[in-house]
Motif scaffolding. Structure first.
Motif, PDB file in Angstrom:
ATOM      1  N   LEU A  10       0.821  -1.211   0.000  1.00 35.84           N
ATOM      2  CA  LEU A  10       0.000   0.000   0.000  1.00 35.84           C
ATOM      3  C   LEU A  10       0.856   1.263   0.000  1.00 35.84           C
ATOM      4  O   LEU A  10       0.503   2.271  -0.609  1.00 35.84           O
ATOM      5  N   LYS A  14       0.487   4.200  -2.842  1.00 35.92           N
ATOM      6  CA  LYS A  14       0.108   5.585  -2.536  1.00 35.92           C
ATOM      7  C   LYS A  14       0.817   6.587  -3.433  1.00 35.92           C
ATOM      8  O   LYS A  14       0.389   7.730  -3.557  1.00 35.92           O
ATOM      9  N   VAL A  53      -9.086  -2.100 -11.231  1.00 35.86           N
ATOM     10  CA  VAL A  53      -9.697  -2.375  -9.933  1.00 35.86           C
ATOM     11  C   VAL A  53     -11.082  -2.960 -10.173  1.00 35.86           C
ATOM     12  O   VAL A  53     -11.860  -2.423 -10.958  1.00 35.86           O
ATOM     13  N   GLU A  54     -11.374  -4.085  -9.539  1.00 35.82           N
ATOM     14  CA  GLU A  54     -12.674  -4.724  -9.726  1.00 35.82           C
ATOM     15  C   GLU A  54     -13.216  -5.156  -8.373  1.00 35.82           C
ATOM     16  O   GLU A  54     -12.473  -5.646  -7.532  1.00 35.82           O
ATOM     17  N   LYS A  55     -14.519  -4.976  -8.158  1.00 41.17           N
ATOM     18  CA  LYS A  55     -15.127  -5.438  -6.914  1.00 41.17           C
ATOM     19  C   LYS A  55     -15.005  -6.962  -6.821  1.00 41.17           C
ATOM     20  O   LYS A  55     -15.057  -7.657  -7.833  1.00 41.17           O
ATOM     21  N   THR A  56     -14.869  -7.474  -5.624  1.00 41.31           N
ATOM     22  CA  THR A  56     -14.813  -8.925  -5.432  1.00 41.31           C
ATOM     23  C   THR A  56     -16.219  -9.512  -5.551  1.00 41.31           C
ATOM     24  O   THR A  56     -17.211  -8.815  -5.378  1.00 41.31           O
ATOM     25  N   ARG A  96     -18.796   5.093   4.532  1.00 42.44           N
ATOM     26  CA  ARG A  96     -18.179   4.706   3.276  1.00 42.44           C
ATOM     27  C   ARG A  96     -19.230   4.718   2.169  1.00 42.44           C
ATOM     28  O   ARG A  96     -20.411   4.908   2.417  1.00 42.44           O
ATOM     29  N   ASP A  99     -22.185  -0.362  -0.594  1.00 40.05           N
ATOM     30  CA  ASP A  99     -21.525  -1.542  -1.152  1.00 40.05           C
ATOM     31  C   ASP A  99     -22.399  -2.385  -2.066  1.00 40.05           C
ATOM     32  O   ASP A  99     -21.906  -2.994  -3.001  1.00 40.05           O
TER      33      ASP A  99
ATOM     34  N   VAL B  73      -8.979   3.055  -0.410  1.00 37.82           N
ATOM     35  CA  VAL B  73      -8.346   1.772  -0.099  1.00 37.82           C
ATOM     36  C   VAL B  73      -7.537   1.885   1.192  1.00 37.82           C
ATOM     37  O   VAL B  73      -6.583   2.654   1.277  1.00 37.82           O
ATOM     38  N   ARG B  74      -7.941   1.120   2.218  1.00 35.97           N
ATOM     39  CA  ARG B  74      -7.306   1.232   3.531  1.00 35.97           C
ATOM     40  C   ARG B  74      -6.203   0.201   3.744  1.00 35.97           C
ATOM     41  O   ARG B  74      -5.333   0.361   4.579  1.00 35.97           O
ATOM     42  N   ARG B  75      -6.311  -0.924   3.013  1.00 36.77           N
ATOM     43  CA  ARG B  75      -5.368  -2.006   3.254  1.00 36.77           C
ATOM     44  C   ARG B  75      -5.274  -2.838   1.980  1.00 36.77           C
ATOM     45  O   ARG B  75      -6.265  -2.967   1.266  1.00 36.77           O
ATOM     46  N   LEU B  92     -11.708  -1.697   1.681  1.00 35.67           N
ATOM     47  CA  LEU B  92     -12.153  -0.308   1.766  1.00 35.67           C
ATOM     48  C   LEU B  92     -12.463   0.055   3.222  1.00 35.67           C
ATOM     49  O   LEU B  92     -12.983   1.119   3.509  1.00 35.67           O
ATOM     50  N   ARG B  98     -12.601  -8.840   1.990  1.00 30.88           N
ATOM     51  CA  ARG B  98     -11.912  -7.985   1.029  1.00 30.88           C
ATOM     52  C   ARG B  98     -12.901  -7.462  -0.012  1.00 30.88           C
ATOM     53  O   ARG B  98     -13.826  -8.168  -0.406  1.00 30.88           O
ATOM     54  N   ASP B  99     -12.710  -6.211  -0.433  1.00 30.26           N
ATOM     55  CA  ASP B  99     -13.673  -5.553  -1.320  1.00 30.26           C
ATOM     56  C   ASP B  99     -13.296  -5.591  -2.789  1.00 30.26           C
ATOM     57  O   ASP B  99     -14.161  -5.637  -3.649  1.00 30.26           O
ATOM     58  N   ILE B 100     -11.998  -5.472  -3.075  1.00 35.54           N
ATOM     59  CA  ILE B 100     -11.604  -5.332  -4.478  1.00 35.54           C
ATOM     60  C   ILE B 100     -10.398  -6.196  -4.845  1.00 35.54           C
ATOM     61  O   ILE B 100      -9.587  -6.561  -3.995  1.00 35.54           O
TER      62      ILE B 100
END
Lengths: 311, 311
Positions: A10, A14, A53-56, A96, A99, B73-75, B92, B98-100
């Protein structure tokens, strides 16, 4: 081995300098970004990078606990609720972006359950003989009530304010699935007046002028109304269709992931016209003789008979 | 008006009694659940309901700030990083699934950027004349190096351990895009030995035995190796293909949302065989005379010439 410029944590991510979005797909919930990362050497300043970037996916294993007291969904907001249909947005955490989208049918009948349940698709080969013995009787017995909405449009009894083009031969109007706003998912339908054409199988050389008129008026409508240029729409015919009154789908050419557009389910209007044009003048008709192969879901009314015949 | 049983807030949603998952779509990241809500009256105990949950789309407006210090994105967790390709998962927020998924190409060349950039698709009509004047010269000039990998397979120089079927006429092997595990996305390809067939346009009545052999061996392979029954695969031919050495795509029939499967881009092997079969014995060939209409991306090598010709 990883390239020295590869952003593997990460902290390195950044330093991504965003340039622009090069792709955006609402169907797969993905975004593709172009930008740069710092160079690992001194030869160049920054290194070009693509970040997709894609959502899971939603894990089926969590399904049971989505809405439970200790479940994944922490907050919802009602979008709309009419009759048996309810739409909400959901959050899997606080503070946030939302979702998930939630669509609810309640109370749900057997017909709803069947419609929302994943069907197993099997490819079947419809010879002219099987058309005569299985499919044609099925079409003839198709309940008139299922196409009453088409009759109402063609007779001028409903949805007249939506009609984009009308002639003695056919009308063009937006498909029910389209939101009438998002040009990238533009979806129109042409319904013909001739009740004699039940499906692709009934098309003959004599129908070429009708099919060509649908093609040219379809192109004209999307150009005049939405400024879409030549070749901006894909026009096709379903076989099997969901109702046996001849109609043509008119869809934005950039919309390519749609289920009903798959080869074997859809036939391009242009190719159908061309096949009729090269048909010999007095010979047997192409769509009377051709074997039509298509996928049938295991809940389709033709499934059992066609699968038994193909075995 | 909303039905009295409709769950319009989180409190009501918490009373959802989960029965089973009736659909699961990894492409659109959605899950459809069947279950019940409490009845609003005393006539019945519980009311059947369908709840469809889908991840929201990623907002292009947030693209710039995805990875910034105060970004979404936090992690992240590194999945793999080889050469220029890096895969990570992202969160997120903390303490959650996990989101993405994040795929990175770094450094990226112009070719990568072109491949990942959304192309505008325009439908073009290829008449036999345009085939002769534009497409055939393009195919003839197609760099041999682009099909060297096909030659290597056919000559037995590479990927021999992957071959599922081999005859003097063609081989069948898994497509590069398939992970070799997930049956629902099964994807094989048949490559023919005959270098004379560059595309669909070259198919003649004499090729019927070859095409039928591909069809029957394709069905046999998926049955023997993955126990998939009759009609379990959809077989099709691309036009335009991505390389001009004749090949057939063999894909799980349940996989219907794929881009390369769209009508106008793909032609069903079965329908091609049937069209050749009904062709008259000594008349002109169907694929020599037919107008072929298809979508071309604006980065395709044929785009400018074909669009200018269609104008």
């Amino acid at each position: 081995m990883s390239h020295p410029a590869a952003p593997t944590n990460l902290n390195k991510l950044k330093y991504f300098q965003f340039d622009k979005v090069i792709n955006e797909d609402p169907l797969t919930h993905s975004l593709t970004l172009l930008g740069t990362f710092p160079s690992p050497d001194e030869v160049q300043d920054r290194v070009t990078a693509i970040v997709r970037v894609e959502k899971t996916a939603l894990d089926a294993g969590t399904a049971e606990h989505l809405f439970a007291a200790d479940g994944l969904v922490r907050r919802v907001a009602l979008e709309e609720s009419t009759d048996i249909y309810t739409w909400l947005f959901g959050w899997l955490g606080e503070e946030r972006e939302r979702d998930i989208k939630i669509n609810i049918v309640c109370p749900a009948t057997e017909v709803h359950i069947c419609k929302y349940t994943r069907q197993n698709i099997v490819m079947v080969r419809e010879t002219p003989d099987l058309y005569g013995s299985i499919v044609k009787p099925y079409i003839t017995a198709f309940p008139k009530s299922r196409t009453q909405w088409v009759e109402n449009i063609l007779l001028g009894l409903s949805e007249q304010d939506k009609i984009l083009f009308s002639s003695p031969d056919f009308v063009i109007l937006p498909d029910m699935k389209w939101d009438l706003k998002t040009i990238s998912s533009l979806y129109l339908v042409a319904l013909v007046q001739d009740r004699g054409i039940r499906s692709l199988r009934d098309l003959r050389k004599q129908h070429i002028p009708l099919l060509k008129a649908i093609r040219s008026e379809g192109e004209r409508v999307v150009e005049e109304k939405w400024a879409l240029g030549k070749g901006a729409v894909r026009m096709y015919i379903h076989y099997q269709p969901s109702y046996y009154h001849f109609h043509v789908h008119i869809v934005n050419a950039n919309q390519v992931g749609m289920v009903g557009m798959a080869v074997g389910q859809a036939h391009l209007l242009d190719n159908v016209i061309s096949l009729l044009e090269i048909e010999s003048e007095n010979g047997p008709a192409t769509f009377e003789r051709i074997v039509l192969t298509y996928g049938l879901g295991d809940q389709h009314g033709l499934f059992e008979a066609m699968q038994a015949a193909s075995a």
